[in-house]
Design a protein around this motif. Sequence first.
Motif, PDB file in Angstrom:
ATOM      1  N   PRO A   1      28.542 -49.781 -24.655  1.00 22.48           N
ATOM      2  CA  PRO A   1      29.497 -48.937 -25.432  1.00 22.48           C
ATOM      3  C   PRO A   1      30.582 -48.426 -24.483  1.00 22.48           C
ATOM      4  N   SER A   2      30.036 -47.855 -23.419  1.00 16.54           N
ATOM      5  CA  SER A   2      31.105 -47.253 -22.587  1.00 16.54           C
ATOM      6  C   SER A   2      32.291 -47.815 -22.078  1.00 16.54           C
ATOM      7  N   ILE A   3      32.248 -49.229 -21.965  1.00 22.69           N
ATOM      8  CA  ILE A   3      33.561 -50.008 -21.559  1.00 22.69           C
ATOM      9  C   ILE A   3      34.149 -50.709 -22.770  1.00 22.69           C
ATOM     10  N   THR A   4      33.275 -50.823 -23.735  1.00 23.73           N
ATOM     11  CA  THR A   4      33.930 -51.937 -24.965  1.00 23.73           C
ATOM     12  C   THR A   4      34.901 -50.892 -25.789  1.00 23.73           C
ATOM     13  N   ARG A   5      35.941 -51.332 -26.088  1.00 22.14           N
ATOM     14  CA  ARG A   5      37.057 -50.679 -26.789  1.00 22.14           C
ATOM     15  C   ARG A   5      37.628 -51.584 -27.999  1.00 22.14           C
ATOM     16  N   ARG A   6      37.375 -53.019 -28.108  1.00 25.63           N
ATOM     17  CA  ARG A   6      37.759 -53.768 -29.008  1.00 25.63           C
ATOM     18  C   ARG A   6      36.491 -54.981 -29.024  1.00 25.63           C
ATOM     19  N   ILE A   7      36.425 -55.273 -30.458  1.00 27.46           N
ATOM     20  CA  ILE A   7      35.232 -56.286 -30.705  1.00 27.46           C
ATOM     21  C   ILE A   7      35.734 -57.285 -31.696  1.00 27.46           C
ATOM     22  N   PHE A   8      35.821 -58.451 -31.088  1.00 26.13           N
ATOM     23  CA  PHE A   8      36.504 -59.462 -31.722  1.00 26.13           C
ATOM     24  C   PHE A   8      35.050 -60.184 -32.323  1.00 26.13           C
ATOM     25  N   ILE A   9      34.992 -60.385 -33.951  1.00 24.57           N
ATOM     26  CA  ILE A   9      33.924 -60.996 -34.437  1.00 24.57           C
ATOM     27  C   ILE A   9      34.329 -62.261 -35.087  1.00 24.57           C
TER      28      ILE A   9
ATOM     29  N   GLU B   1      27.432 -46.987 -31.379  1.00 24.11           N
ATOM     30  CA  GLU B   1      27.289 -45.243 -31.959  1.00 24.11           C
ATOM     31  C   GLU B   1      27.635 -44.290 -31.130  1.00 24.11           C
ATOM     32  N   SER B   2      27.439 -44.229 -29.816  1.00 25.45           N
ATOM     33  CA  SER B   2      27.836 -43.316 -28.851  1.00 25.45           C
ATOM     34  C   SER B   2      29.294 -43.116 -28.601  1.00 25.45           C
ATOM     35  N   HIS B   3      29.981 -44.219 -29.084  1.00 23.67           N
ATOM     36  CA  HIS B   3      31.526 -44.105 -28.941  1.00 23.67           C
ATOM     37  C   HIS B   3      32.271 -44.507 -30.130  1.00 23.67           C
ATOM     38  N   LYS B   4      31.784 -43.926 -31.121  1.00 22.13           N
ATOM     39  CA  LYS B   4      31.990 -44.593 -32.504  1.00 22.13           C
ATOM     40  C   LYS B   4      33.504 -44.320 -33.035  1.00 22.13           C
ATOM     41  N   ASP B   5      34.162 -43.423 -32.357  1.00 25.46           N
ATOM     42  CA  ASP B   5      35.623 -43.112 -32.695  1.00 25.46           C
ATOM     43  C   ASP B   5      36.624 -43.975 -31.796  1.00 25.46           C
ATOM     44  N   GLU B   6      36.006 -44.646 -30.692  1.00 25.59           N
ATOM     45  CA  GLU B   6      36.781 -45.126 -29.623  1.00 25.59           C
ATOM     46  C   GLU B   6      36.985 -46.776 -29.430  1.00 25.59           C
ATOM     47  N   PHE B   7      36.642 -47.314 -30.666  1.00 31.87           N
ATOM     48  CA  PHE B   7      36.572 -48.606 -30.739  1.00 31.87           C
ATOM     49  C   PHE B   7      37.098 -49.251 -31.980  1.00 31.87           C
ATOM     50  N   THR B   8      37.800 -50.312 -31.921  1.00 26.49           N
ATOM     51  CA  THR B   8      38.151 -51.229 -33.093  1.00 26.49           C
ATOM     52  C   THR B   8      37.585 -52.479 -33.092  1.00 26.49           C
ATOM     53  N   ILE B   9      37.562 -53.048 -34.583  1.00 25.00           N
ATOM     54  CA  ILE B   9      37.051 -54.396 -34.425  1.00 25.00           C
ATOM     55  C   ILE B   9      38.308 -55.578 -34.907  1.00 25.00           C
TER      56      ILE B   9
END
Length: 313
Positions: A84-92, A161-169
Amino acid sequence: MLSGQDPLVASGTGTKMSNRVVCREASHAGSWYTASGPQLNAQLEGWLSQVQSTKRPARAIIAPHAGYTYCGSCAAHAYKQVDPSITRRIFILGPSHHVPLSRCALSSVDIYRTPLYDLRIDQKIYGELWKTGMFERMSLQTDEDEHSIEMHLPYTAKAMESHKDEFTIIPVLVGALSESKEQEFGKLFSKYLADPSNLFVVSSDFCHWGQRFRYSYYDESQGEIYRSIEHLDKMGMSIIEQLDPVSFSNYLKKYHNTICGRHPIGVLLNAITELQKNGMNMSFSFLNYAQSSQCRNWQDSSVSYAAGALTVH
């Protein structure tokens, strides 16, 4: 249900005209997994606590999309590899189960709800994808009926969850693509896969065996039916690990294994092939394999699940 025309997009701009925030409800909560946030959190924590993070940080994962009682523990093996510390965008990338779709489709909402917390769609990336002309829009009905993306949302929320406001999907519904379309979409997504701050989640179960799935391949030399299924699945899994989209297509043509996420997997393999041409060194490993039950006779049925991770060296 699906159309290439997008009512929410002002012509050519890819930006939404209205300012109201549209949400996709967690439509399978309460049936495919618990609707209780605290209960769901505890379950996910339990499954994740039992597995090792040997392939961190994953750039892509393959994980199942069945009800959590069937595949929750299997999926944990993939999600444990997410950093989670490096992930900023999650393609599903999930297959379409209910609507015929020959391309890929984007959601028409802003927010995907989960019992844990809401996930925000990356409208900037959506704009870039929409501009290619390669995508359709799915209706809210199609979006909420489909489970292949939703089943990854609670796990995504938990892993991040530790970076919950810092990523998009970036949810993408993948249709029944031809091999050439898998190649085209693979090429398109390869530039996103090249970025270490992106994670690709590829949604797929493995063999659906039995009369209700109209699939009953059985190699008696393997022993019991469930052993034959495992052998067939593991053949496919080892081909995926070789990262060769052509071999994977040939395997599917030969055995017709009912791997429901074969097209999302095909897109991922083609994206990887594209990056390997440019000298990127990657490896994929499956970390867990499970079956919903052990088939021993023709009346039985089962679905198989596999979890794995792609790492970039």
